[in-house]
Design a protein around this motif. Structure first.
Motif: not given
Length: 210
Positions: A156-159, A171-172, A178-184, A198-200
């Motif tokens: 995960i990269h944070i711009i 992410v897997s 969704n967790i990354a979205n909420v935390k950001a 992207v889920v990969e």
């Protein structure tokens, strides 16, 4: 029945019969391949131009991922167009990362033209504060996303650009996305969050790192 009409009927009947025979032959061939466990040979169907494009894309990816200062707060990618034309895109926090990326990719054999759309992010104490806060929020020890920050090439990269955040990478699971979205979005001072994760699969990630 008039002669002309009789001929048209006969031709129509023959055409239908030929279509049926052709369809049956295709079905039998497909069934035979499945029974024998045969799979389409994608490599054989790939043109020399497609193979060259794939080679360039792989080399570009390798050069970008191995830049010495390329990190979690940067994001770079490249696209290969016709005749070896390459476009680099992304964001970096250091001007040297941009120049190094351009120099490395330009030296790859087979690249006819290089266009760079890499943006050097502006110096901003507030953006630096947000980067630290976002990193801690996403990757602290109690976070299920902790593993995505491990390794030389974080998943995960944070711009951060003037208070606006873009999440890039993979992410897997959909849940981790969704967790990354909420935390950001929960970090104070963030104006906007674009979640482009992207889920990969893990295997695809492994292939991408090679």
């Amino acid at each position: 029945m008039p002669t002309n009409k009789r001929i048209r009927v006969i031709l129509a009947t023959l055409t239908i019969a030929m279509i049926v025979v052709s369809s049956n032959q295709q079905i039998q061939a497909q069934s035979s391949n499945r029974a024998g466990g045969k799979k389409p040979d994608r490599g054989a169907a790939q043109s020399p131009a497609s193979r060259e494009t794939a080679r360039l894309a792989k080399e570009i990816r390798h050069e970008l991922l191995t830049l010495p200062w390329y990190g979690v707060f940067d994001w770079l990618d490249g696209t290969v167009g016709p005749d070896g034309r390459v476009t680099l895109r992304g964001w970096v926090v250091r001007p040297t990362t941009k120049s190094d990326a351009e120099a490395r990719v330009k030296d790859i054999e087979g690249i006819a033209e290089l266009r760079s759309e890499i943006k050097v992010l502006p110096l901003s104490p507030n953006d630096d504060r947000l980067r630290r806060a976002l990193f801690f929020s996403l990757f602290n020890d109690n976070s299920p996303l902790f593993r995505y920050a491990l390794g030389s090439n974080p998943a995960i990269h944070i711009i951060v650009d003037n208070g606006r955040v873009t999440l890039k990478g993979f992410v897997s699971t959909e849940g981790d996305l969704n967790i990354a979205n909420v935390k950001a979005r929960g970090v104070a001072g963030v104006f906007e969050v674009k979640n482009e994760l992207v889920v990969e699969s893990s295997q695809a990630r492994k292939d991408d790192s090679n």
